[in-house]
Design a protein around this motif. Structure first.
Motif: not given
Length: 521
Positions: A12-28
């Motif tokens: 929840v939240g598409a700021g830098p923290t949320g987007l960076a986390l989404a990238c980490e999860l998707a890359a995994a």
């Protein structure tokens, strides 16, 4: 929960923290949806800089080059007359503060998330949350409709007024300062030098950061300026700048003017069941020093691989809980440091100001002190070292940052370590010629990438083997004199960090078969 969760993780939240986390999860390989209340990405500059360690952890996944292209390196910070911190002296590929508006950082991370298959749902408001042992259900609404979204885990990256934190019942304790800084992105007729400049005195502090295109980020905090809802005007900005600097720098053509409150708060816990917090949802502090955005992105990189391991079923007991164990002390340290700095910088006492300047200028006149200050501010000095953590008698300690070294490879050309970590796996460096430790990792092949170096590395004196975490910190180190039993010690470390041998369970859900993510509004 009646039905199985629809996806693995909702952020929840598409700021830098949320987007960076989404990238980490998707890359995994973990399916991930981002819910964002805003209809469109923010165009405001907001936070304006990425420090060296933040650039390094973003480089681990290949995000850094795009951020460098859109930013401007500033290598010096001048916090007092006659004193400076030179980031150029730091041992890193990024020996500077990368000055870049937050809007551009979000732009880069959002595009990367979409490329990795993340779904971003904009204009979507969360208003309810329930969880049990099998997952989390969110009640959401958008466009006049309401529905439910379910996932194995939910992470609140939704900022200072986090709805996820409130719905989860996590207290956010702290206080609010009695000052209200003014922020501006503005042109100056009498600009300061092209460094990060911090000037304090007379109950106020001015921070100036050059964007490089004629614009300056200027922040002014004065103890005699309490909070008001009145909009900031150019005349007011000129007045407070003149009062703090002693001269009028001539601000004109402002692109952004804002006034905000400073809070000093931290969540009672970063995790409750299957709900976690990161970034400003977990901690808030004075912006003096520009650490907030950096702290949030590093939260995301620390959490991402651990949450991915939990979802995929191979995480050892306690791995996900280590997120708060490691990241909360970092936030507490920043809260203490920024509180002290803000109080000192806005002190109305001329004596305090003079003593502070003299002490700081004297301390930073020594190169070693300047280097340590640069390492601390940039984040390169910070790690997760715990007392009693074994280091095998080597030069590297468990929990310490591992630099992006270029190392030789048996049967291959030299390679940068970080370039080998794009897929989010652990990295095992085997510096012994026989390569037996690299062979041990075959049983953890989907989680560990072995590199046969085969020779001693000058930058790693006393090291015969090194296991690097997906976020670039040392998980296990073996000393050069510890030849006997090295394979067994490595097996124990792999069990501790990477779970049991054999293929990792494939349990991550795939919400869509589309090759790339989508942004919906």
């Amino acid at each position: 929960m009646a039905n199985a969760p629809e996806q693995s993780v909702i952020v929840v939240g598409a700021g830098p923290t949320g987007l960076a986390l989404a990238c980490e999860l998707a890359a995994a390989g973990v399916s991930c949806t981002v819910l964002e209340r805003r209809l469109a990405a923010s165009t405001q500059s907001r936070a304006m800089g990425l420090y060296s360690r933040t650039m390094e952890v973003l480089d681990l996944r290949g995000h850094a080059d795009a951020l460098v292209a859109l930013g401007r390196p500033v290598s010096r910070m001048v916090p007092a007359r006659g004193a400076r911190v030179d980031f150029a002296e730091l041992d890193t590929r990024f020996p500077y503060l990368n000055v870049i508006p937050q809007s551009r950082t979000e732009q880069v991370l959002q595009q990367r998330a979409l490329d990795l298959g993340v779904t971003i749902e904009r204009g979507t408001e969360v208003f309810g949350l329930t969880q049990d042992g099998s997952g989390v259900t969110l009640q959401v609404r958008a466009g006049g409709g309401e529905w439910e979204e379910s996932a194995d885990f939910v992470v609140g990256c939704d900022g200072a007024h986090s709805v996820v934190r409130e719905l989860a019942g996590i207290a956010f304790r702290g206080r609010t300062y009695d000052i209200a800084p003014v922020l501006a992105d503005v042109r100056l007729r009498k600009p300061p030098p092209d460094d990060v400049l911090i000037v304090s005195g007379g109950g106020g502090v001015v921070v100036s950061v050059p964007y490089g295109d004629g614009l300056y980020r200027v922040a002014v905090a004065r103890r005699d300026r309490p909070w008001t809802r009145e909009p900031v005007t150019l005349d007011e900005l000129s007045e407070v700048l003149t009062g703090a600097l002693g001269f009028d720098p001539g601000p004109y053509e402002p692109e952004w003017l804002a006034r905000f409150k400073i809070h000093q708060r931290i969540a009672d816990q970063y995790r409750i069941g299957r709900v976690l917090l990161a970034g400003d949802a977990a901690h808030l502090h004075s912006p003096l020093g520009g650490q907030g955005l950096n702290l949030g992105i590093q939260d995301a990189v620390n959490l991402g691989w651990k949450l991915g391991a939990e979802v995929q079923g191979w995480a050892p007991v306690g791995l996900l809980d280590s997120y708060e164990v490691e990241r909360r002390p970092q936030a507490e340290r920043i809260l203490r440091a920024t509180d002290r700095a803000t109080r000192a910088a806005t002190s109305a006492s001329a004596g305090v100001t003079a003593v502070r300047r003299a002490v700081l200028a004297k301390a930073l006149s020594y190169r070693r002190v300047r280097k340590v200050a640069g390492e601390t501010i940039s984040g390169l000095r910070n790690g997760y070292v715990r007392r009693g953590a074994p280091g095998g008698g080597s030069s590297v300690r468990v929990g310490q940052r591992v630099p992006d070294l270029t190392v030789p490879r048996v049967g291959g050309s030299p390679v940068r370590l970080y370039s080998l970590m794009r897929d989010g796996r652990f990295l095992l460096l085997d510096l012994v010629e026989d390569g037996r430790r690299a062979a041990v990792t075959e049983a953890w092949g989907s989680r560990v990438s072995p590199v046969r170096v085969g020779v001693a590395v000058p930058e790693l004196p006393g090291v015969s083997a090194l296991l690097v975490r997906p976020d670039g910190y040392a998980a296990w180190v073996d000393g050069a004199e510890d030849a006997d039993g090295g394979e067994e010690r490595l097996r124990r470390a792999l069990h501790q960090w990477c779970g049991v041998e054999g293929p990792a369970p494939v349990v991550a859900r795939v919400r869509s078969q589309e090759p790339a993510g989508v942004e919906r509004t």
